[in-house]
Write a protein that holds these residues in place. Structure first.
Motif, PDB file in Angstrom:
ATOM      1  N   GLU A 171      -3.836  57.756 -27.249  1.00  0.00           N
ATOM      2  CA  GLU A 171      -3.045  57.098 -28.289  1.00  0.00           C
ATOM      3  C   GLU A 171      -3.594  55.719 -28.635  1.00  0.00           C
ATOM      4  O   GLU A 171      -3.290  55.184 -29.706  1.00  0.00           O
ATOM      5  CB  GLU A 171      -1.595  56.988 -27.828  1.00  0.00           C
ATOM      6  N   GLY A 172      -4.369  55.140 -27.726  1.00  0.00           N
ATOM      7  CA  GLY A 172      -4.941  53.830 -27.985  1.00  0.00           C
ATOM      8  C   GLY A 172      -6.172  53.600 -27.136  1.00  0.00           C
ATOM      9  O   GLY A 172      -6.495  54.398 -26.248  1.00  0.00           O
ATOM     10  N   PHE A 173      -6.865  52.481 -27.392  1.00  0.00           N
ATOM     11  CA  PHE A 173      -8.065  52.121 -26.630  1.00  0.00           C
ATOM     12  C   PHE A 173      -7.614  51.353 -25.399  1.00  0.00           C
ATOM     13  O   PHE A 173      -7.744  50.131 -25.299  1.00  0.00           O
ATOM     14  CB  PHE A 173      -9.005  51.297 -27.505  1.00  0.00           C
ATOM     15  N   THR A 174      -7.058  52.104 -24.441  1.00  0.00           N
ATOM     16  CA  THR A 174      -6.517  51.546 -23.213  1.00  0.00           C
ATOM     17  C   THR A 174      -7.057  52.330 -22.029  1.00  0.00           C
ATOM     18  O   THR A 174      -7.580  53.443 -22.182  1.00  0.00           O
ATOM     19  CB  THR A 174      -4.981  51.613 -23.210  1.00  0.00           C
ATOM     20  N   VAL A 175      -6.919  51.779 -20.841  1.00  0.00           N
ATOM     21  CA  VAL A 175      -7.524  52.379 -19.654  1.00  0.00           C
ATOM     22  C   VAL A 175      -6.934  53.744 -19.326  1.00  0.00           C
ATOM     23  O   VAL A 175      -7.587  54.596 -18.709  1.00  0.00           O
ATOM     24  CB  VAL A 175      -7.414  51.415 -18.449  1.00  0.00           C
TER      25      VAL A 175
ATOM     26  N   GLU B  17      -8.059  46.117 -19.393  1.00  0.00           N
ATOM     27  CA  GLU B  17      -8.627  46.760 -18.214  1.00  0.00           C
ATOM     28  C   GLU B  17      -9.696  47.783 -18.550  1.00  0.00           C
ATOM     29  O   GLU B  17     -10.660  47.951 -17.792  1.00  0.00           O
ATOM     30  CB  GLU B  17      -7.512  47.422 -17.393  1.00  0.00           C
ATOM     31  N   LEU B  18      -9.558  48.471 -19.679  1.00  0.00           N
ATOM     32  CA  LEU B  18     -10.548  49.498 -20.015  1.00  0.00           C
ATOM     33  C   LEU B  18     -11.941  48.895 -20.103  1.00  0.00           C
ATOM     34  O   LEU B  18     -12.874  49.331 -19.406  1.00  0.00           O
ATOM     35  CB  LEU B  18     -10.184  50.191 -21.331  1.00  0.00           C
ATOM     36  N   PHE B  19     -12.129  47.875 -20.927  1.00  0.00           N
ATOM     37  CA  PHE B  19     -13.484  47.343 -21.079  1.00  0.00           C
ATOM     38  C   PHE B  19     -13.865  46.427 -19.923  1.00  0.00           C
ATOM     39  O   PHE B  19     -15.061  46.227 -19.659  1.00  0.00           O
ATOM     40  CB  PHE B  19     -13.667  46.634 -22.431  1.00  0.00           C
TER      41      PHE B  19
ATOM     42  N   GLU C 232     -17.732  45.807 -15.567  1.00  0.00           N
ATOM     43  CA  GLU C 232     -18.078  45.785 -14.145  1.00  0.00           C
ATOM     44  C   GLU C 232     -19.024  46.928 -13.788  1.00  0.00           C
ATOM     45  O   GLU C 232     -19.968  46.749 -13.012  1.00  0.00           O
ATOM     46  CB  GLU C 232     -16.813  45.854 -13.301  1.00  0.00           C
ATOM     47  N   GLN C 233     -18.787  48.101 -14.365  1.00  0.00           N
ATOM     48  CA  GLN C 233     -19.660  49.248 -14.102  1.00  0.00           C
ATOM     49  C   GLN C 233     -21.056  48.997 -14.661  1.00  0.00           C
ATOM     50  O   GLN C 233     -22.068  49.272 -13.991  1.00  0.00           O
ATOM     51  CB  GLN C 233     -19.028  50.508 -14.713  1.00  0.00           C
ATOM     52  N   ASP C 234     -21.128  48.486 -15.879  1.00  0.00           N
ATOM     53  CA  ASP C 234     -22.424  48.212 -16.496  1.00  0.00           C
ATOM     54  C   ASP C 234     -23.191  47.124 -15.746  1.00  0.00           C
ATOM     55  O   ASP C 234     -24.396  47.247 -15.484  1.00  0.00           O
ATOM     56  CB  ASP C 234     -22.236  47.778 -17.951  1.00  0.00           C
ATOM     57  N   PHE C 235     -22.508  46.034 -15.421  1.00  0.00           N
ATOM     58  CA  PHE C 235     -23.192  44.919 -14.782  1.00  0.00           C
ATOM     59  C   PHE C 235     -23.632  45.281 -13.370  1.00  0.00           C
ATOM     60  O   PHE C 235     -24.675  44.816 -12.899  1.00  0.00           O
ATOM     61  CB  PHE C 235     -22.298  43.680 -14.787  1.00  0.00           C
ATOM     62  N   ASP C 236     -22.852  46.116 -12.692  1.00  0.00           N
ATOM     63  CA  ASP C 236     -23.286  46.595 -11.382  1.00  0.00           C
ATOM     64  C   ASP C 236     -24.561  47.421 -11.523  1.00  0.00           C
ATOM     65  O   ASP C 236     -25.492  47.290 -10.716  1.00  0.00           O
ATOM     66  CB  ASP C 236     -22.180  47.432 -10.740  1.00  0.00           C
TER      67      ASP C 236
END
Length: 377
Positions: free
Chosen positions: A247-251, A326-328, A333-337
């Motif tokens: 429904e939205g761009f949320t986690v 929280e989503l982005f 965090e995933q990308d930078f790791d």
């Protein structure tokens, strides 16, 4: 009908990347500072962070420290953070506010907010001093998307060609980004990341989605087409469509905050991504905008400021932004790791000649060509 966009084509499955030393060599990084970050437009400060006359922020642009300050006339100006007397750094803090002048703590030379030399001990005995000539060294400044962009070059490149064109180039429509009215949005959240990786690794990561199915479960749940390996930036004018259940761009796919007023029906329930070289990422979704600014500090260190921007009414209402942010934040965090895990490999003999790009990453080769062209002058 779904917009397929247009994409790059090539006859080769694998394309070579930059060599490993491009990500580790201090001499190459110094060249990048001079020929890229000190020569092009650099997104420095959110204008809203400097609300009153005298409010300032210092920013590292290449090898220079730059002061961005709000003048008494309400305008933003930028100067090199160096006293003209003996070269002392004027502002040591990252942010602050001065009442009337920017004052050097060494010999008390003081400068008006427009950069003119205002006062100095025994200045009356030196009537030949030109207060403009011995004022602060100005830096070119333009405002766009609610941010102050600065350029250290004596003759800056066209802002329209090098900055705003990046948005129209990727979105395929010069007016598309205007629908989000980014300059009118309010800051809902800011998170600063200190990433132990070369800035180019971050750009390359943001541009491709070959890794998305592997490390971004929350993102691919909302944008399922990313699991196929093709990022939004692989196509021109294409926005990744939300999952039917989201429904939205949320986690967790829960509703967001309603569509921004001017976002079109074609842009609704879609995600768009833009890279504005050399150091800005813009993410557009119907109810908010996420903007990253990279500050390359060393060959193996990049500071990233990430802003989540919402309609002013949403921020003023005190709405809980947690699920939206929280989503982005998790994506970051995933990308930078991943980038930090990649950085040590850049020094390995296994990567001496570089690696390869698979077909869904071929557009990154254009970024590598751009870097090489900038370094060659």
């Amino acid at each position: 009908m779904r917009n397929k966009g247009c994409r790059l084509t090539t006859t080769s499955s694998l394309i070579s990347t930059l060599p490993g030393r491009a990500y580790t060599d201090p001499e190459i990084f110094a060249e990048e500072q001079a020929r890229i970050f000190e020569s092009l437009w650099f997104c420095a400060v959110r204008a809203g962070d400097l609300p009153r006359p005298g409010a300032f922020r210092t920013v590292q642009v290449g090898r220079e420290s730059v002061i961005v300050v709000r003048g008494r006339d309400g305008l933003l100006r930028a100067f090199l953070n160096v006293c003209r007397h003996r070269g002392a750094r004027l502002c040591l803090e990252e942010a602050g506010e001065v009442r009337r002048t920017i004052r050097c703590a060494y010999h008390a030379w003081s400068y008006d907010l427009d950069g003119r030399l205002a006062a100095a001990p025994n200045l009356a005995k030196m009537p030949d001093i030109d207060r403009v000539e011995y004022g602060l060294v100005p830096v070119h400044l333009r405002e766009w998307l609610g941010y102050a962009w600065v350029c250290l070059a004596a003759e800056p490149p066209s802002f329209e060609e090098h900055v705003t064109y990046a948005a129209t180039e990727r979105l395929g429509d010069p007016a598309a980004i205007e629908h989000y009215q980014v300059d009118r949005l309010a800051l809902g959240r800011r998170i600063v990341y200190d990433v132990k990786a070369n800035w180019k690794l971050l750009v390359e990561n943001f541009m491709e989605c070959y890794h998305c199915a592997t490390i971004h479960p929350e993102l691919t749940a909302v944008l399922p087409e990313f699991a196929g390996g093709y990022a939004a930036q692989y196509y021109v004018g294409h926005g990744a469509e939300f999952a039917a259940r989201a429904e939205g761009f949320t986690v967790d796919g829960s509703p967001g905050f309603g569509r921004l007023p001017d976002v079109s029906d074609d842009q609704d329930r879609r995600y768009y991504a833009i890279t504005v070289k050399p150091q800005v990422f813009v993410n557009l979704v119907p109810d908010h905008v996420i903007l990253h600014r990279m500050f390359p500090m060393a060959a193996d260190r990049t500071v990233v400021e990430c802003d989540w921007l919402y309609h002013p009414d949403v921020v003023a209402s005190g709405a809980d932004l947690t699920l939206s942010v929280e989503l982005f934040h998790r994506v970051n965090e995933q990308d930078f790791d991943a980038c930090e895990r990649t950085q040590p490999g850049m020094s390995s003999r296994a990567y001496r000649e570089g690696g390869v790009l698979v077909p869904s990453e071929h557009h990154i080769a254009l970024f590598h060509q751009w870097v090489n062209q900038r370094l060659r002058g």
